[in-house]
Design a protein around this motif. Structure first.
Motif, PDB file in Angstrom:
ATOM      1  N   THR A 116       1.013  -1.296   0.067  1.00  0.00           N
ATOM      2  CA  THR A 116      -0.090   0.067  -0.135  1.00  0.00           C
ATOM      3  C   THR A 116       0.807   1.198  -0.077  1.00  0.00           C
ATOM      4  OG1 THR A 116      -1.721  -1.176   1.240  1.00  0.00           O
ATOM      5  CG2 THR A 116      -2.123   1.200   1.128  1.00  0.00           C
ATOM      6  N   ILE A 117       0.695   2.248  -0.963  1.00  0.00           N
ATOM      7  CA  ILE A 117       1.577   3.385  -1.141  1.00  0.00           C
ATOM      8  C   ILE A 117       0.516   4.648  -1.073  1.00  0.00           C
ATOM      9  CG2 ILE A 117       2.909   4.696  -2.585  1.00  0.00           C
ATOM     10  CD1 ILE A 117       4.022   2.297  -1.887  1.00  0.00           C
ATOM     11  N   ASN A 118       0.970   5.099   0.290  1.00  0.00           N
ATOM     12  CA  ASN A 118       0.049   6.554   0.596  1.00  0.00           C
ATOM     13  C   ASN A 118      -1.380   5.970   0.632  1.00  0.00           C
ATOM     14  OD1 ASN A 118       2.329   8.175   0.607  1.00  0.00           O
ATOM     15  ND2 ASN A 118       2.295   8.609  -1.641  1.00  0.00           N
ATOM     16  N   GLY A 119      -1.689   4.960   1.150  1.00  0.00           N
ATOM     17  CA  GLY A 119      -3.173   4.578   1.506  1.00  0.00           C
ATOM     18  C   GLY A 119      -3.825   3.958   0.502  1.00  0.00           C
ATOM     19  N   ALA A 120      -3.254   3.943  -0.772  1.00  0.00           N
ATOM     20  CA  ALA A 120      -3.825   3.194  -1.920  1.00  0.00           C
ATOM     21  C   ALA A 120      -2.953   1.944  -2.062  1.00  0.00           C
ATOM     22  CB  ALA A 120      -3.565   4.189  -3.217  1.00  0.00           C
ATOM     23  N   PRO A 121      -3.819   0.683  -2.158  1.00  0.00           N
ATOM     24  CA  PRO A 121      -3.247  -0.652  -2.329  1.00  0.00           C
ATOM     25  C   PRO A 121      -2.993  -0.648  -3.553  1.00  0.00           C
ATOM     26  CG  PRO A 121      -5.414  -0.815  -1.297  1.00  0.00           C
ATOM     27  CD  PRO A 121      -5.249   0.756  -1.442  1.00  0.00           C
ATOM     28  N   SER A 122      -1.581  -1.257  -3.961  1.00  0.00           N
ATOM     29  CA  SER A 122      -0.904  -1.634  -5.184  1.00  0.00           C
ATOM     30  C   SER A 122      -1.726  -2.834  -5.845  1.00  0.00           C
ATOM     31  CB  SER A 122       0.387  -1.864  -5.112  1.00  0.00           C
ATOM     32  OG  SER A 122       0.798  -2.126  -6.380  1.00  0.00           O
ATOM     33  N   ALA A 123      -1.833  -2.885  -7.392  1.00  0.00           N
ATOM     34  CA  ALA A 123      -2.417  -3.956  -7.843  1.00  0.00           C
ATOM     35  C   ALA A 123      -1.472  -5.114  -8.269  1.00  0.00           C
ATOM     36  CB  ALA A 123      -3.085  -3.463  -9.380  1.00  0.00           C
ATOM     37  N   GLN A 124      -0.219  -4.727  -7.611  1.00  0.00           N
ATOM     38  CA  GLN A 124       0.762  -5.924  -7.948  1.00  0.00           C
ATOM     39  C   GLN A 124       0.962  -6.270  -6.581  1.00  0.00           C
ATOM     40  OE1 GLN A 124       1.698  -7.423 -10.730  1.00  0.00           O
ATOM     41  NE2 GLN A 124       0.435  -6.084 -11.921  1.00  0.00           N
ATOM     42  N   PRO A 125       0.952  -7.561  -5.948  1.00  0.00           N
ATOM     43  CA  PRO A 125       1.363  -8.122  -4.783  1.00  0.00           C
ATOM     44  C   PRO A 125       2.830  -7.966  -4.739  1.00  0.00           C
ATOM     45  CG  PRO A 125       0.642  -9.710  -5.998  1.00  0.00           C
ATOM     46  CD  PRO A 125       0.504  -8.513  -6.980  1.00  0.00           C
ATOM     47  N   VAL A 126       3.182  -8.030  -3.359  1.00  0.00           N
ATOM     48  CA  VAL A 126       4.563  -8.375  -3.179  1.00  0.00           C
ATOM     49  C   VAL A 126       4.945  -9.900  -3.287  1.00  0.00           C
ATOM     50  CG1 VAL A 126       6.526  -7.794  -1.370  1.00  0.00           C
ATOM     51  CG2 VAL A 126       4.814  -6.333  -1.434  1.00  0.00           C
ATOM     52  N   LYS A 127       5.861 -10.105  -4.195  1.00  0.00           N
ATOM     53  CA  LYS A 127       5.965 -11.641  -4.481  1.00  0.00           C
ATOM     54  C   LYS A 127       7.171 -11.981  -3.516  1.00  0.00           C
ATOM     55  CE  LYS A 127       4.575 -11.216  -9.194  1.00  0.00           C
ATOM     56  NZ  LYS A 127       4.808 -11.420 -10.599  1.00  0.00           N
ATOM     57  N   LEU A 128       6.905 -12.875  -2.691  1.00  0.00           N
ATOM     58  CA  LEU A 128       8.043 -13.379  -1.505  1.00  0.00           C
ATOM     59  C   LEU A 128       8.276 -14.756  -1.989  1.00  0.00           C
ATOM     60  CD1 LEU A 128       6.222 -12.077   1.586  1.00  0.00           C
ATOM     61  CD2 LEU A 128       7.820 -10.969   0.617  1.00  0.00           C
ATOM     62  N   LYS A 129       9.005 -15.127  -3.290  1.00  0.00           N
ATOM     63  CA  LYS A 129       9.286 -16.232  -3.805  1.00  0.00           C
ATOM     64  C   LYS A 129      10.608 -16.657  -3.128  1.00  0.00           C
ATOM     65  CE  LYS A 129       7.077 -16.050  -8.190  1.00  0.00           C
ATOM     66  NZ  LYS A 129       7.113 -16.191  -9.711  1.00  0.00           N
ATOM     67  N   ASN A 130      10.713 -18.278  -3.414  1.00  0.00           N
ATOM     68  CA  ASN A 130      11.979 -18.814  -2.849  1.00  0.00           C
ATOM     69  C   ASN A 130      13.054 -18.662  -3.674  1.00  0.00           C
ATOM     70  OD1 ASN A 130      13.892 -20.408  -1.398  1.00  0.00           O
ATOM     71  ND2 ASN A 130      12.844 -22.375  -1.940  1.00  0.00           N
ATOM     72  N   TRP A 131      13.612 -17.328  -3.907  1.00  0.00           N
ATOM     73  CA  TRP A 131      14.642 -16.945  -4.911  1.00  0.00           C
ATOM     74  C   TRP A 131      15.950 -17.633  -4.606  1.00  0.00           C
ATOM     75  CZ3 TRP A 131      12.454 -15.701  -9.130  1.00  0.00           C
ATOM     76  CH2 TRP A 131      11.312 -14.754  -9.015  1.00  0.00           C
ATOM     77  N   ALA A 132      16.094 -18.007  -3.311  1.00  0.00           N
ATOM     78  CA  ALA A 132      17.360 -18.498  -2.782  1.00  0.00           C
ATOM     79  C   ALA A 132      17.377 -20.258  -2.955  1.00  0.00           C
ATOM     80  CB  ALA A 132      17.673 -18.068  -1.279  1.00  0.00           C
ATOM     81  N   ASN A 133      16.266 -20.774  -3.258  1.00  0.00           N
ATOM     82  CA  ASN A 133      16.062 -22.130  -3.429  1.00  0.00           C
ATOM     83  C   ASN A 133      16.375 -22.802  -2.076  1.00  0.00           C
ATOM     84  OD1 ASN A 133      15.431 -21.916  -6.217  1.00  0.00           O
ATOM     85  ND2 ASN A 133      17.404 -21.669  -6.588  1.00  0.00           N
ATOM     86  N   ALA A 134      16.156 -22.335  -1.035  1.00  0.00           N
ATOM     87  CA  ALA A 134      16.326 -23.177   0.387  1.00  0.00           C
ATOM     88  C   ALA A 134      15.345 -24.050   0.411  1.00  0.00           C
ATOM     89  CB  ALA A 134      15.814 -21.892   1.467  1.00  0.00           C
ATOM     90  N   PRO A 135      15.826 -25.153   1.154  1.00  0.00           N
ATOM     91  CA  PRO A 135      14.930 -26.426   1.332  1.00  0.00           C
ATOM     92  C   PRO A 135      13.612 -26.030   2.359  1.00  0.00           C
ATOM     93  CG  PRO A 135      16.996 -26.631   2.691  1.00  0.00           C
ATOM     94  CD  PRO A 135      17.053 -25.441   1.613  1.00  0.00           C
ATOM     95  N   GLU A 136      12.538 -26.873   2.106  1.00  0.00           N
ATOM     96  CA  GLU A 136      11.518 -26.523   3.026  1.00  0.00           C
ATOM     97  C   GLU A 136      11.663 -26.524   4.206  1.00  0.00           C
ATOM     98  OE1 GLU A 136       6.583 -27.916   2.928  1.00  0.00           O
ATOM     99  OE2 GLU A 136       8.023 -28.836   1.480  1.00  0.00           O
ATOM    100  N   GLY A 137      11.250 -25.389   5.058  1.00  0.00           N
ATOM    101  CA  GLY A 137      11.171 -25.364   6.257  1.00  0.00           C
ATOM    102  C   GLY A 137      12.621 -24.691   7.035  1.00  0.00           C
TER     103      GLY A 137
END
Length: 317
Positions: free
Chosen positions: A248-269
């Motif tokens: 959310t920027i200055n009170g307005a939600p963005s149309a694009q979500p924040v993508k919290l992907k596993n870019w580091a390729n960490a094992p699950e957990g």
């Protein structure tokens, strides 16, 4: 005529040089006592100061043979022929002063060049006025520049406790602001922790307990230099799986979500090996802006957040 002093029938017959002859001397002839040569000669010796002055064109009649006529007045004595200027017709006239002539006349002494002095004085005053004006304008320019600098380069980022409203500003070197997790404003049960190693924030502190609806972090950033495009970066760690959050920027939600992907390729957990970063393109206003990342309905928010920073323009790194 016989030698001797029998008298003369005429003055021409009287020999003035009879004393030069023996028969004349025998007859009692004497040389003249008043001078040499003929009586009244122009070569007659006179005592200094006995010559008469003021009698132009007149010559005193000779006195008796061999005697100098009596002078009317001696040197330095009043002369009977002298008349004071006041007694002359028209009275005394005051002395005339010689008029000074300028360069054109070529005579006499030149007076002071007052025109040149005046021009020089005016030039000096003008130079002083110009110097003061330049100094005043320079001071005003410096004040204006200081005001503009204050708007674009405020003090360095300040840390705050999670319960206070966090703010940050442009760094002294001109880079855009950056903030650690412990300086963010936390909401909805989000807390700070340092159990998981590898966080890039100061002291290894990060924001945890973010995996439920309503959890949020808010960053109030000051000193945005101008309106335009910016990229907001978020440092995070996931346990070997992808996640999402809402921006959310200055009170307005963005149309694009924040993508919290596993870019580091960490094992699950494995949160420790899952530290990485992501970014979103945003539009910010000049001055102060509010950036909020939250876990909303439909988001998958299993992640730890450690830092946020800005980059000018829409860039990928």
């Amino acid at each position: 005529m016989t030698p001797g002093n029998n008298g003369a029938s005429t003055p021409e017959d009287d020999d003035p040089f009879g004393y030069l002859y023996a028969d004349g001397q025998a007859n009692g002839a004497q040389p003249p006592s008043g001078g040499y040569g003929y009586p009244g000669s122009v070569n007659r010796v006179r005592t200094v100061g006995q010559r008469q002055y003021g009698q132009q064109g007149q010559q005193a009649a000779p006195g008796p043979y061999g005697q100098v006529p009596q002078q009317q007045a001696g040197y330095g004595q009043p002369n009977a022929h002298y008349a004071a200027p006041e007694t002359l017709p028209g009275g005394a006239q005051p002395p005339r002063q010689q008029q000074s002539r300028g360069a054109g006349g070529g005579k006499g002494r030149r007076g002071p060049n007052t025109k040149g002095l005046l021009i020089g004085a005016v030039a000096v005053v003008a130079a002083v006025v110009v110097g003061i004006a330049v100094t005043v304008l320079g001071d005003k320019g410096d004040d204006k520049a200081d005001g503009q600098t204050g708007a674009t380069t405020p003090p360095a980022s300040q840390s705050a406790s999670p319960s206070s409203s966090p703010t940050s500003s442009v760094a002294p070197n001109g880079d855009l602001p950056k903030i650690d997790a412990k300086a963010l404003l936390l909401g909805g049960g989000a807390t700070t922790a340092s159990d998981v190693k590898g966080a890039q924030a100061d002291g290894g502190v990060y924001v945890g307990n973010f995996n439920h609806v309503g959890a949020s972090v808010t960053w109030t950033v000051n000193g945005i230099p101008e309106d335009g495009k910016y990229s907001v970066y978020i440092g995070y760690g996931v346990p070997g799986k992808d996640g999402t959050a809402t921006l959310t920027i200055n009170g307005a939600p963005s149309a694009q979500p924040v993508k919290l992907k596993n870019w580091a390729n960490a094992p699950e957990g494995d949160y420790e090996k899952g530290w990485t970063k992501t970014y979103n393109y945003v539009q910010l206003n000049k001055g102060t802006n509010t950036i909020k990342v939250s876990c909303e309905q439909g988001d998958q928010c299993d992640a730890n957040l450690d830092q946020m920073w800005l980059v000018k323009g829409w860039v990928k790194s």
